[in-house]
Design an enzyme around this catalytic site. Structure first.
Site, mmCIF file in Angstrom:
data_model
loop_
_atom_site.group_PDB
_atom_site.id
_atom_site.type_symbol
_atom_site.label_atom_id
_atom_site.label_comp_id
_atom_site.label_asym_id
_atom_site.label_seq_id
_atom_site.Cartn_x
_atom_site.Cartn_y
_atom_site.Cartn_z
ATOM 1 N N SER A 61 0.822 -1.217 0.000
ATOM 2 C CA SER A 61 0.000 0.000 0.000
ATOM 3 C C SER A 61 0.852 1.262 0.000
ATOM 4 C CB SER A 61 -0.878 -0.011 1.258
ATOM 5 O OG SER A 61 -1.254 1.297 1.621
ATOM 6 N N GLY A 62 0.558 2.163 -0.920
ATOM 7 C CA GLY A 62 1.263 3.441 -0.937
ATOM 8 C C GLY A 62 1.023 4.237 0.333
ATOM 9 N N LEU A 63 -0.231 4.228 0.787
ATOM 10 C CA LEU A 63 -0.560 4.958 2.017
ATOM 11 C C LEU A 63 0.225 4.398 3.202
ATOM 12 C CD1 LEU A 63 -2.209 6.820 3.869
ATOM 13 C CD2 LEU A 63 -4.010 5.077 3.875
ATOM 14 N N ASP A 73 0.744 10.517 1.973
ATOM 15 C CA ASP A 73 0.467 9.743 0.751
ATOM 16 C C ASP A 73 0.138 10.722 -0.373
ATOM 17 O OD1 ASP A 73 -0.055 7.695 -1.019
ATOM 18 O OD2 ASP A 73 -2.063 7.289 -0.233
ATOM 19 N N ASP A 100 1.291 -0.970 -5.134
ATOM 20 C CA ASP A 100 0.582 0.273 -5.410
ATOM 21 C C ASP A 100 1.588 1.234 -6.051
ATOM 22 O OD1 ASP A 100 -0.759 2.651 -5.360
ATOM 23 O OD2 ASP A 100 -1.211 2.614 -3.208
ATOM 24 N N ASP A 102 0.924 4.034 -7.429
ATOM 25 C CA ASP A 102 0.343 5.374 -7.517
ATOM 26 C C ASP A 102 0.069 5.716 -8.989
ATOM 27 O OD1 ASP A 102 0.245 5.697 -4.794
ATOM 28 O OD2 ASP A 102 2.132 6.779 -4.648
ATOM 29 N N GLU A 129 -2.817 4.204 -11.062
ATOM 30 C CA GLU A 129 -4.083 4.933 -11.002
ATOM 31 C C GLU A 129 -4.046 6.113 -11.968
ATOM 32 O OE1 GLU A 129 -3.424 5.458 -6.783
ATOM 33 O OE2 GLU A 129 -3.641 7.634 -6.978
ATOM 34 N N LYS A 135 0.101 12.667 -6.886
ATOM 35 C CA LYS A 135 -1.258 12.273 -6.514
ATOM 36 C C LYS A 135 -1.513 12.587 -5.039
ATOM 37 C CE LYS A 135 -1.925 9.050 -4.074
ATOM 38 N NZ LYS A 135 -2.166 7.612 -4.228
ATOM 39 N N ASN A 137 -3.835 10.997 -1.674
ATOM 40 C CA ASN A 137 -4.623 9.857 -1.228
ATOM 41 C C ASN A 137 -6.108 10.109 -1.502
ATOM 42 O OD1 ASN A 137 -6.334 8.502 1.152
ATOM 43 N ND2 ASN A 137 -4.559 7.246 0.687
ATOM 44 N N SER A 138 -6.781 9.077 -1.964
ATOM 45 C CA SER A 138 -8.162 9.221 -2.442
ATOM 46 C C SER A 138 -9.154 9.615 -1.356
ATOM 47 C CB SER A 138 -8.609 7.905 -3.086
ATOM 48 O OG SER A 138 -7.733 7.552 -4.115
ATOM 49 N N ARG A 172 -6.171 1.328 -12.346
ATOM 50 C CA ARG A 172 -7.073 1.802 -11.276
ATOM 51 C C ARG A 172 -7.789 3.074 -11.726
ATOM 52 N NH1 ARG A 172 -5.147 3.051 -5.101
ATOM 53 N NH2 ARG A 172 -6.297 4.993 -4.778
ATOM 54 N N HIS A 203 -12.279 2.276 -7.775
ATOM 55 C CA HIS A 203 -12.184 2.791 -6.404
ATOM 56 C C HIS A 203 -13.379 3.683 -6.092
ATOM 57 C CE1 HIS A 203 -10.290 3.083 -2.679
ATOM 58 N NE2 HIS A 203 -9.449 4.075 -2.871
#
Ligand code: SPV
Ligand code: MG
Length: 315
Positions: A61-63, A73, A100, A102, A129, A135, A137-138, A172, A203
């Site tokens: 996970s990037g986060l 992130d 991930d 990103d 993504e 980027k 974090n979503s 993604r 997502h």
């Protein structure tokens, strides 16, 4: 005739090759009869814990990696820092790791270099993504500028040309996160399938899975669908199975579990000025040692250290 003992190999040498791991991830995402699960990990320790618990694949996970490094992130950690962490994850388990990636750290060229280096370090797949670099974090704020779909397709094609089937390529889609709606999400999914993606990660940050199921209805599994139910966590796995979803990513739960466990233990020790009360609540050192096969090192020492070697000096 002198018989020499078989040379012992370092623990990481016993690990599956990158191609074997990529094939395992492809099986889980693309060919599975049942729902697959990927567990978040962010370093060697969290990877080994997830493997011991029984997971068959990992999500780098990037986060979580950013958080464990003390970054946000938001593309603050570099791609070289990412591949170094992934290498530690790969060396610590036999599992396939979906990384991930990103937004690919730039344009098609950055994305293909990232993919190439991830494959060298033993990753099994990469998720890219369709956002601009840097980027965010979503789940943070509402500023999530999307990449142009054609330009992003170029990133996917460049990655595919660079690594072929050596990595599972997950495209993604952030259209729902960015508020562009279902038609745009489906249009992008078809565009990325045409560009050579192996699977689509759709997502959503809604608290129900409604828009995920609207997507799967429209998509009809042209490619396998991967989801990240961090916000719609109440939806049971049976509903994902019924919707024909391929893979669920539990995206950040080791990192969050570690955060709350570390907070609790820090608060207890500072209050109690003692570690006596928490000893029974933390992992034993034996458990930690067993995750990293200290027994193999002891056998190697018996084989390679001179029998007369003086014990290491201690204070
Ligand atoms: C991650 O785990 O870094 C992800 C999933 O990309 S999310 O945080 O939901 O964007
Ligand atoms: Mg991420």
């Amino acid at each position: 005739m002198l018989t020499r003992p078989q040379p012992l190999r370092h623990a990481a040498d016993h690990r599956p090759e990158a191609a074997t791991r990529a094939a395992a991830l492809r099986e889980q995402i693309c060919c599975n009869q049942d729902l697959s699960f990927l567990m978040e990990a962010h370093d060697g320790l969290s990877s080994a814990v997830a493997e011991r618990a029984g997971f068959k694949g990992l999500w780098a996970s990037g986060l979580s990696i950013a958080s464990s490094l003390g970054y946000r992130d938001a593309s603050e950690a570099s791609w070289t820092q990412l591949i170094d962490v992934v290498e530690r994850m790969v060396d610590s388990t036999d599992l396939p790791v979906l990384v991930d990636g990103d937004s690919g750290f730039g344009n098609f060229n950055n994305a293909r270099i990232l993919a190439h280096k991830l494959r060298q370090r033993g990753a099994a797949g990469v998720a890219l993504e369709d956002k601009q670099f840097p980027k965010m974090n979503s789940f943070v704020g509402d500023r999530h500028p999307l990449a142009d779909a054609n330009e992003f397709s170029g990133r996917l094609r460049a990655v595919k040309d660079a690594v072929g089937d050596g990595l599972v390529l997950v495209a993604r889609i952030e259209a729902l996160i960015a508020g562009h709606g279902m038609d745009e999400a489906l249009h992008r999914a078809h565009t990325y399938a045409d560009a050579g993606a192996d699977a689509i990660l759709i997502h959503s940050r809604k608290s129900t899975a409604d828009e995920i199921f609207a997507f799967t209805n429209g998509w009809q599994n042209r490619l396998p669908v991967v989801i990240v139910p961090t916000k719609y966590y109440r939806t049971p796995a049976s509903a994902f199975r019924a919707a024909g979803i391929s893979t669920v990513i539990w995206a950040n739960h080791s990192m969050r579990a570690a955060t709350s466990a570390m907070r609790n233990v820090c608060e207890r020790i500072i209050t109690e000025q003692s570690i006596a009360g928490i000893e029974a609540e933390v992992a034993t050192l034996e458990e930690v040692f067993s995750l990293f096969h200290y027994d193999e090192l002891a056998r190697a020492e018996a084989q390679y250290l001179p029998a007369t070697a003086a014990p290491a000096q201690r204070d």
